[in-house]
Design a protein around this motif. Structure first.
Motif, PDB file in Angstrom:
ATOM      1  N   SER A 288       5.770  41.241  27.747  1.00 54.42           N
ATOM      2  CA  SER A 288       6.448  40.052  28.259  1.00 54.42           C
ATOM      3  C   SER A 288       5.528  39.265  29.186  1.00 54.42           C
ATOM      4  O   SER A 288       4.508  39.777  29.666  1.00 54.42           O
ATOM      5  CB  SER A 288       7.703  40.455  29.024  1.00 54.42           C
ATOM      6  N   VAL A 289       5.936  38.046  29.416  1.00 53.68           N
ATOM      7  CA  VAL A 289       5.186  37.188  30.334  1.00 53.68           C
ATOM      8  C   VAL A 289       5.160  37.801  31.722  1.00 53.68           C
ATOM      9  O   VAL A 289       4.132  37.834  32.396  1.00 53.68           O
ATOM     10  CB  VAL A 289       5.825  35.792  30.381  1.00 53.68           C
TER      11      VAL A 289
ATOM     12  N   ASN B 152       2.045  35.832  27.343  1.00 55.94           N
ATOM     13  CA  ASN B 152       2.072  37.290  27.500  1.00 55.94           C
ATOM     14  C   ASN B 152       0.699  37.913  27.208  1.00 55.94           C
ATOM     15  O   ASN B 152       0.595  39.076  26.877  1.00 55.94           O
ATOM     16  CB  ASN B 152       3.134  37.909  26.585  1.00 55.94           C
TER      17      ASN B 152
ATOM     18  N   ALA C 163       2.819  40.640  31.962  1.00 55.63           N
ATOM     19  CA  ALA C 163       1.443  40.157  31.938  1.00 55.63           C
ATOM     20  C   ALA C 163       1.029  39.720  33.327  1.00 55.63           C
ATOM     21  O   ALA C 163      -0.062  40.040  33.806  1.00 55.63           O
ATOM     22  CB  ALA C 163       1.296  39.004  30.948  1.00 55.63           C
TER      23      ALA C 163
ATOM     24  N   CYS D 125       0.651  41.800  26.099  1.00 53.43           N
ATOM     25  CA  CYS D 125       1.701  42.476  26.861  1.00 53.43           C
ATOM     26  C   CYS D 125       3.063  42.238  26.217  1.00 53.43           C
ATOM     27  O   CYS D 125       3.229  41.335  25.416  1.00 53.43           O
ATOM     28  CB  CYS D 125       1.723  41.960  28.300  1.00 53.43           C
TER      29      CYS D 125
END
Lengths: 154, 154
Positions: free
Chosen positions: B138-139, B96, B142, B136
DNA sequence: GGTCATGATGAATGAATATGCCGAGTAAAG
DNA sequence: CTTTACTCGGCATATTCATTCATCATGACC
């Protein structure tokens, strides 16, 4: 496919338009062809765009392709002036000091660039968040430097 | 014949291209029409020639008429992306996190700009000398952000 | 008045430039 | 070895710009 790469071709084009009076893209293609590089006008059009060349009217119905300062990114001075234009807010002089106001957070970056110039007349630089203090050896040198910077910024 | 003289019209054109983002001569004609000046593209072409205006490529397929290629650039989103290009060296993603590598000393400046975006998906930013870490939520976010930035840089 | 020269312009057209689409090449990922 | 993703560049065409030709207005001159 072609050994002479796109990059090489574009460099040739930049040289060409500065050296010769070129008024059409077809002309550019011709010159390149003489150098063994065969591309069509479409490709030249894309090159011209990427190089940000400009077709400058002579006022009498003639045109000439020119490069613009905005296109000169390899050139150190050109690049520098670009960066400055973008981030420098204000330039001021007081005694042997120059004060540069920048966009918030950019002072360190600009100061670093100035340091890299390694100018004799600069004793040192001091950067805050958005202000740079440049200490010069003398008042006269500070004035000269200010003028130089201002020229860079137009 | 026409009260608004040729000279007056040309002055308007000069102002116009500096004030607005104009990319074709037809556009110029439109603007003039709104001011009550009705001329065809042919006339604009002659004016552009006499004023020695220039159609400057933005590098991304857009064009803008300018009074001189040497003129300062002060506006426009298109140019903002140029600014980034100068300073952003590299973009990377890991989980992230986004990692942006910049020219030495510019990390703080760029990070500040990113902070000002005030994006929900950004938890926070961390700037060193030439590296910015963007955290960020979340992945997925990101990834989306990375793509967005990359689009900005083309 | 008439005649000539000049300059500005539009309509149509020619010239020059930009671009959509596609295929070839290449590199990375699977 | 495929697949995918990208970049490059040609071809054909669209778009944009320059120019030719004709017209109209103006002013100088007789």
């Amino acid at each position: 496919m072609n050994m002479p790469s796109k990059e090489y071709r574009q460099r040739l084009i930049e040289e060409l338009v500065e050296r010769e009076f070129i008024s059409t893209q077809a002309e550019i293609a011709e010159h390149l062809a003489r150098r063994g590089i065969n591309v069509t006008q479409a490709t030249i059009s894309r090159d011209v765009n990427e190089l940000r060349l400009v077709r400058l009217p002579a006022g009498n119905g003639q045109h000439r392709y020119r490069s613009t300062p905005l296109a000169a990114e390899e050139d150190v001075v050109g690049e520098l002036s670009q960066r400055f234009r973008l981030f420098v807010r204000d330039l001021d002089r007081g005694e042997n000091l120059l004060v540069i106001t920048t966009d918030e957070g950019h002072a360190a970056g600009i100061a670093y660039v100035i340091d890299k110039l390694d100018r004799d007349e600069i004793v040192g630089t001091l950067a805050g968040q958005n202000t740079i203090l440049i200490v010069c050896r003398s008042v006269v040198q500070a004035e000269a430097l200010l003028e130089e910077f201002e020229t860079l910024l137009q």
